[in-house]
Design a protein around this motif. Structure first.
Motif, short mmCIF file in Angstrom:
data_model
loop_
_atom_site.label_atom_id
_atom_site.label_comp_id
_atom_site.label_asym_id
_atom_site.label_seq_id
_atom_site.Cartn_x
_atom_site.Cartn_y
_atom_site.Cartn_z
N ARG A 116 7.61 5.82 3.37
CA ARG A 116 7.82 7.28 3.12
C ARG A 116 6.10 7.16 2.58
O ARG A 116 5.24 8.08 3.34
N ARG A 117 5.51 6.94 1.59
CA ARG A 117 4.50 6.15 1.15
C ARG A 117 3.22 6.11 2.41
O ARG A 117 2.42 6.61 1.75
N GLU A 118 3.98 4.83 3.45
CA GLU A 118 2.74 4.12 3.60
C GLU A 118 3.00 4.84 4.85
O GLU A 118 1.85 5.16 5.44
N GLU A 119 3.90 5.63 5.62
CA GLU A 119 3.56 6.71 6.26
C GLU A 119 2.79 8.31 6.05
O GLU A 119 2.22 8.87 6.61
N LEU A 120 3.13 8.58 4.49
CA LEU A 120 1.50 9.60 4.00
C LEU A 120 0.73 8.61 3.92
O LEU A 120 -0.73 9.74 4.53
N SER A 121 0.19 7.87 3.51
CA SER A 121 -0.94 7.33 3.74
C SER A 121 -1.94 7.44 5.32
O SER A 121 -2.47 6.70 5.14
N ARG A 160 -0.98 9.04 7.17
CA ARG A 160 -2.14 10.81 7.49
C ARG A 160 -2.57 10.67 6.84
O ARG A 160 -3.80 11.65 7.26
N GLU A 185 12.46 2.55 0.84
CA GLU A 185 12.65 3.76 1.87
C GLU A 185 11.74 4.95 0.99
O GLU A 185 10.78 5.38 1.83
N LEU A 186 11.40 5.31 -0.65
CA LEU A 186 10.28 5.53 -0.35
C LEU A 186 8.86 4.86 -0.57
O LEU A 186 7.27 5.56 -0.24
N ARG A 187 8.86 3.97 -0.53
CA ARG A 187 7.51 2.54 0.00
C ARG A 187 7.13 3.35 1.98
O ARG A 187 5.55 2.95 1.71
#
Length: 128
Positions: A25-30, A32, A21-23
Motif C-alpha cells: 500500500r505504501r508503494e502504491e501511495l508513493s 500516486r 500488505e502495508l508495504r
C-alpha cells in the motif's frame, strides 16, 4: 502440550503478511504521490506562464485604453473645431451675400423723385 511455538509461528506469519500488505500500500501511495507532485510541477509551470501572459496582456490593455482615450479626446476636439469652422463659414457666407446685395444696389443708378413719378405715370399708377 504443543507449546507456544506453533502459535508464535502463526502470529509471525500473519504479522509478516500484514507488513507486506502495508508495504505494498505504501508503494502504491508513493507512486500516486510522485504522479501528483509531477502534475503539481506541470501546473505550477503553466501557472507561471499564464501569470506572465496575464501581466503582459494587462500592460498592453492599459496602453491601448490610454491610446483610445487620447484618440477620443482628439476626435472630440477636432469635431468641436470643425463645428466652429462650419459656423464661421456660414457667418462669412451670410456677410458676403449681404455685401454682394449692397454692392448691387450701390451700382444701380439712383432715380430722383421726379423720375419715379414719371415712371409711375408711364405705368398708369396714381401719384401719391
Amino acid at each position: 502440550m504443543s507449546g507456544p511455538g506453533p502459535a508464535l509461528r502463526g502470529y509471525n506469519a500473519e504479522l509478516q503478511e500484514g507488513l507486506a500488505e502495508l508495504r505494498a500500500r505504501r508503494e502504491e501511495l508513493s507512486g500516486r504521490i510522485r504522479e501528483e507532485e509531477a502534475e503539481r510541477g506541470r501546473l505550477q509551470g503553466r501557472l507561471w506562464a499564464l501569470t506572465q501572459r496575464l501581466a503582459r496582456t494587462s500592460e498592453s490593455l492599459a496602453r491601448n485604453l490610454a491610446a483610445r482615450g487620447e484618440l477620443d479626446r482628439t476626435i472630440a476636439e477636432t469635431e468641436a473645431a470643425y463645428g466652429k469652422i462650419l459656423e464661421s463659414s456660414q457667418i462669412l457666407l451670410d456677410v458676403l451675400k449681404g455685401e454682394i446685395g449692397n454692392a448691387g444696389k450701390a451700382s444701380e443708378p439712383q432715380s430722383t423723385s421726379k423720375e419715379k413719378g414719371k415712371e409711375k405715370q408711364a405705368r398708369g399708377e396714381k401719384h401719391s
